[in-house]
Design an enzyme around this catalytic site. Structure first.
Site, PDB file in Angstrom:
ATOM      1  N   ASP A 196       0.834  -1.200   0.000  1.00 24.80           N
ATOM      2  CA  ASP A 196       0.000   0.000   0.000  1.00 24.80           C
ATOM      3  C   ASP A 196       0.871   1.253   0.000  1.00 24.80           C
ATOM      4  O   ASP A 196       2.019   1.217   0.432  1.00 24.80           O
ATOM      5  CB  ASP A 196      -0.865   0.076   1.273  1.00 24.80           C
ATOM      6  CG  ASP A 196      -1.755  -1.124   1.435  1.00 24.80           C
ATOM      7  OD1 ASP A 196      -2.128  -1.725   0.425  1.00 24.80           O
ATOM      8  OD2 ASP A 196      -2.059  -1.442   2.603  1.00 24.80           O
TER       9      ASP A 196
HETATM   10  N1  URA Z   1      -1.191  -6.050   3.779  1.00 26.35           N
HETATM   11  C1  URA Z   1      -1.629  -4.794   3.831  1.00 26.35           C
HETATM   12  O1  URA Z   1      -2.645  -4.527   4.460  1.00 26.35           O
HETATM   13  N2  URA Z   1      -0.947  -3.837   3.173  1.00 26.35           N
HETATM   14  C2  URA Z   1       0.174  -4.079   2.494  1.00 26.35           C
HETATM   15  O2  URA Z   1       0.768  -3.154   1.931  1.00 26.35           O
HETATM   16  C3  URA Z   1       0.641  -5.390   2.449  1.00 26.35           C
HETATM   17  C4  URA Z   1      -0.057  -6.369   3.103  1.00 26.35           C
END
Ligand code: URA
Length: 247
Positions: free
Chosen positions: A115
């Site tokens: 993310d």
């Molecule tokens: N899980 C998440 O919630 N975000 C990420 O970036 C990777 C795994």
């Protein structure tokens, strides 16, 4: 220069397999010959023979059943992604991308996604086969995260996270979950659904405050500062290939 080598480094009928293996650091040419003679090496699924020449641009070479990356044009870069960076190759909103944090040539692509706010390890490569293996759910490579969460989850909550929780896209698979210190969870998953760790923590009432990926299969690295990257070693690429096997 070997008699079969042209001045530009190209070879008449491909390069000798044992020479390629030796160059990759698998041992002396003699050791590599021994591996070939012992029948441990295959090329495109066939047991390799002593003195065999291969086209390293296209041949699939395996030792003891695990893939050996022989293509000279492939690069593997491990980046410690800072927050506020997108992990796509380009962003319509003009935000900084992970691709801008590594050299532009040869062109590489992120393997999977983190993310925008998530920090930590992300691999960038031009090896499409490895990308497929690492991102396809049937290969199920472990990824480890440190999640700083709101509150202090109880042992019962950790158990729920371990056993699987119901998200809107279905139950999560069993995960490894521990709490090294209050409010800090170490979570190992192999599914890689969108925002999975954040959603898992949210659903048990402990929203994530900060999320860092600390391991991708065999790759764990804590020396890279945020925004720094390094090349994977040959052994690391090899161990990624042998980890990413269909479950
Ligand atoms: N899980 C998440 O919630 N975000 C990420 O970036 C990777 C795994």
């Amino acid at each position: 220069m070997e008699t079969d080598e042209f001045p530009d480094g190209h070879h008449r009928e491909g390069e000798r397999l044992q020479k390629i293996l030796a160059r990759l650091g698998l041992g002396s040419r003699r050791t590599c010959d021994d591996m070939i003679a012992a029948g441990r090496v295959t090329v495109d699924g066939e047991v390799a023979t002593l003195g065999q020449r291969i086209d390293s641009d296209s041949a699939i070479v395996e030792i003891d059943g695990s893939r050996v990356p022989v293509r000279p044009d492939l690069v593997y870069r491990l980046l410690n992604k800072p927050g506020q960076v997108v992990s796509t190759a380009s962003d319509p909103q003009g935000r900084k991308t992970v691709v801008e944090l590594v050299p532009g040539e040869p062109r590489v692509f992120p393997v999977g996604r983190l993310d925008y706010d998530t920090e930590g390890l992300i691999l960038l490569t031009n090896d499409g086969d490895l990308t497929h293996r690492l991102t396809h759910p049937s290969f199920g490579v472990d990824k480890e995260y440190l999640a700083h969460v709101e509150g202090n989850p109880t042992r019962g909550t950790l158990r729920r996270l371990r056993e699987g929780v119901e998200l809107e896209d279905g139950m999560t698979a069993p995960a490894k979950v521990s709490q090294p210190s209050p409010g800090l969870l170490r979570i190992v998953i192999h599914e890689g659904r969108n925002r999975q760790v954040r959603r898992m923590c949210e659903v048990v009432g402990h929203p994530v405050l900060r999320l860092v990926r600390t391991r991708i299969g065999p790759l764990a690295e804590n020396k890279l500062k945020a925004g720094q990257w390094r090349e994977l070693t040959f052994e690391e690429v090899r161990s990624l290939y042998s980890t990413a096997v269909a479950r």
